[in-house]
Design a protein around this motif. Structure first.
Motif, short mmCIF file in Angstrom:
data_model
loop_
_atom_site.label_atom_id
_atom_site.label_comp_id
_atom_site.label_asym_id
_atom_site.label_seq_id
_atom_site.Cartn_x
_atom_site.Cartn_y
_atom_site.Cartn_z
N ARG A 17 -11.87 -2.31 -13.73
CA ARG A 17 -11.05 -1.62 -14.32
C ARG A 17 -9.52 -1.69 -14.00
O ARG A 17 -9.25 -2.06 -12.67
CB ARG A 17 -11.40 -0.04 -13.76
N GLN A 18 -8.74 -1.63 -14.89
CA GLN A 18 -7.51 -1.82 -14.71
C GLN A 18 -6.55 -0.68 -14.57
O GLN A 18 -6.89 0.58 -15.09
CB GLN A 18 -6.89 -2.40 -16.04
N TRP A 19 -5.49 -0.62 -13.76
CA TRP A 19 -4.80 0.59 -13.24
C TRP A 19 -3.45 0.22 -13.41
O TRP A 19 -3.05 -0.79 -13.04
CB TRP A 19 -5.07 0.88 -11.79
N LEU A 20 -2.61 1.21 -13.85
CA LEU A 20 -1.39 1.26 -13.67
C LEU A 20 -0.85 2.11 -12.31
O LEU A 20 -1.08 3.41 -12.44
CB LEU A 20 -0.65 2.00 -14.68
N VAL A 21 -0.05 1.53 -11.37
CA VAL A 21 0.10 2.18 -10.30
C VAL A 21 1.50 1.92 -9.84
O VAL A 21 2.21 0.72 -9.84
CB VAL A 21 -0.73 1.72 -8.98
N SER A 22 2.44 2.80 -9.95
CA SER A 22 3.86 3.03 -9.64
C SER A 22 3.84 3.47 -8.23
O SER A 22 3.69 4.38 -7.65
CB SER A 22 4.70 3.71 -10.39
N ILE A 23 4.72 2.54 -7.32
CA ILE A 23 5.05 2.74 -5.92
C ILE A 23 6.38 2.74 -5.65
O ILE A 23 7.10 1.31 -6.04
CB ILE A 23 3.85 1.73 -4.90
N HIS A 24 6.94 3.52 -4.87
CA HIS A 24 8.23 3.26 -4.34
C HIS A 24 8.55 3.81 -2.97
O HIS A 24 7.89 4.72 -2.65
CB HIS A 24 9.30 3.95 -5.10
N ALA A 25 8.89 3.12 -1.89
CA ALA A 25 9.04 3.42 -0.67
C ALA A 25 10.45 3.18 -0.21
O ALA A 25 11.10 2.03 -0.35
CB ALA A 25 7.96 2.76 0.27
#
Length: 499
Positions: free
Chosen positions: A198-206
């Motif tokens: 399954r494909q995911w769109l994940v946005s991460i910022h740190a």
């Protein structure tokens, strides 16, 4: 640091184009708008068009894997000799036998990700290499624990019982296992390593923000099954945020070991929430042993989400949090562990500790959280027992947001939906950088702490714009730990991925 990669699959592009023809829509099909797998039409509905897309996708994936294997074997034409430099930084000087699998997985996935290996393939090849290594005799890497004159007898006995292994020698042997698997697979890649996920769109910022060090860590692991060789029909994806204090050691350790420990729990298949709770407990136990061995004093809060099939399972320690947004409404999944909570205060006082108000409520006048991994000198008052909850997913959920207290201390839950919706409006449904904007909001509101935000989209971001601006809060009661099944530089990390 977690595992990060992006993979744009031709199947998604073909499916959305075909859907566009069916709906007679003219839509901008840029990379950010490719339809992920949760919106794909089943093959039996698309017939020959879908079959052609799948064949095209498989060919593209085969070419990508083949190109990766050719490149890595060109750069490493032979196994490493004892004199060859290692291609990765070894995690310390020794590892306990229990730590080997997780620490070497972290090395391999980081290395393969840096070389742009397809995420599911990287997970599969890592699993195969780990399996090969663990089937060998590791006794050649044994190291006797160092003894000190002033150690108490009990500590000496504990050290004598622990098997410690040479980390550098293990890392070298493991790389050669990885090299061997790549050599085999260059001739024929197993079908399991090519299986779609399954494909995911994940946005991460740190960001480190104004703090002297970056003590947060996060994990995005959509290829959970590939990494641990799980072959059942339930797809699993794991996401986590860990907020360290007193140093980064505990947060790093948790980001490496919690998901590995979860994979070993028999309850993973029958009661995933219980498996996550046990994984936190075991990780805390393991880190405390390491802390005593290496004189570490750090601790970490943490929150994780495991999506297993159509069920969401969350587990947490301390004040890192996860919220679920469903059709523009915030669904509260958890209650953070803070010393001022009446049940937490009572638990601490029953153990002989105290909770006092200084700049905030603190355990024994020190820590502002009542549960955490690590904090060896605050046990048992600061508990290592996690809480967990589960919730069935209906397909109408928008996204998950996981973040540390550096975000939630200044951005209340009910404002999240408006902020995300506004970002999607301004960026025409592109959610790739929404976490970056959320972090900026927290910083501008005066947060001085490390800030990590992870947004896991459960639906295509463009769909979230159809209902207009929404920011209402679900009035669902606080659920604590009950079951809901009825209802990268040190300064800054920015990762947006479709994987």
């Amino acid at each position: 640091m977690g595992f990060r990669a992006g993979l744009f699959c031709s199947l998604r592009e073909a499916c959305i184009r075909f859907r566009g023809l069916l709906e007679k829509k003219s839509e901008d099909l840029t990379g950010d708008h490719l339809t992920p797998a949760w919106l794909q039409t089943p093959r039996n509905a698309l017939g020959m068009a879908s079959g052609a897309a799948q064949n095209s996708s498989q060919m593209a994936c085969d070419r990508e894997i083949s190109g990766f294997l050719d490149a890595i074997l060109q750069d490493f034409p032979a196994p490493l000799s004892p004199e060859s430099p290692l291609p990765w930084k070894v995690p310390g000087t020794v590892l306990s036998q229990e730590e080997v699998e997780a620490e070497l997985i972290e090395l391999a996935m980081g290395f393969l990700s840096s070389r742009n290996a397809p995420p599911s393939f990287a997970a599969a090849v890592t699993h195969e290499a780990i399996s090969q290594l663990l089937q060998t005799d590791l006794s050649e890497f044994k190291r006797l624990p160092e003894q000190e004159e002033e150690e108490e007898e009990e500590e000496e006995e504990e050290k004598a019982l622990m098997t410690l292994l040479d980390a550098k020698g293990l890392a070298r042997s493991f790389f050669n296992c990885l090299w061997k698997v790549c050599s085999w697979w260059q001739k024929q890649v197993p079908l399991t390593a090519q299986a779609p996920q399954r494909q995911w769109l994940v946005s991460i910022h740190a960001i480190r923000n104004t703090r002297r060090k970056m003590e947060d860590r996060h994990v995005s692991l959509p290829a959970f099954n590939h990494l641990f060789g799980l072959s059942d029909s339930v797809h699993r994806a794991y996401f986590a945020v860990f907020d360290g204090h007193g140093g980064v050691d505990a947060a790093r350790y948790a980001s490496v070991h919690v998901h590995t420990n979860a994979s070993h729990q028999p309850e993973l298949f029958t009661n995933p929430a219980a498996a996550l709770k046990e994984a936190f407990r075991r990780t805390d136990e393991m880190f405390l042993q390491k802390a005593k061995r290496e004189r570490l004093q750090s601790g970490t809060t943490g929150v994780c989400a495991l999506i297993a099939g159509a069920t969401l399972h969350v587990a947490w320690l301390g004040d890192s949090q996860v919220i679920l947004v469903q059709q523009g409404r915030v669904v509260k999944l958890m209650e953070p562990h803070k010393p001022e909570r009446q049940d937490e205060k009572a638990r601490i006082e029953a153990l002989g500790g105290f909770v006092s108000l200084m700049d905030c409520w603190r355990v024994n006048g020190t820590l502002a959280v009542s549960r955490a991994i690590g904090d060896v000198f605050q046990k048992p008052y600061v508990s290592g027992e996690a809480d967990a909850a589960s919730r069935e997913l209906t397909g109408s959920e928008d996204y998950l947001l996981l973040a540390c207290d550096g975000f939630f201390d200044v951005v209340p839950h009910h404002e999240v939906t408006g902020l995300v919706h506004g970002h999607l409006l301004r960026h025409k449904g592109n959610g790739m950088h929404v976490a970056e904007e959320l972090v900026a909001v927290a910083r501008d509101r005066g947060s001085h702490d490390n800030i990590t935000v992870m947004v896991v989209f459960l639906r295509e971001p463009l769909e979230l714009l159809e209902g207009g601006v929404q920011g209402t809060v679900d009035a669902q009661a606080d659920i604590g730990s009950q079951d809901l099944s009825t209802g990268l530089s040190e300064l800054e990390i920015n990762t947006s991925q479709r994987s």
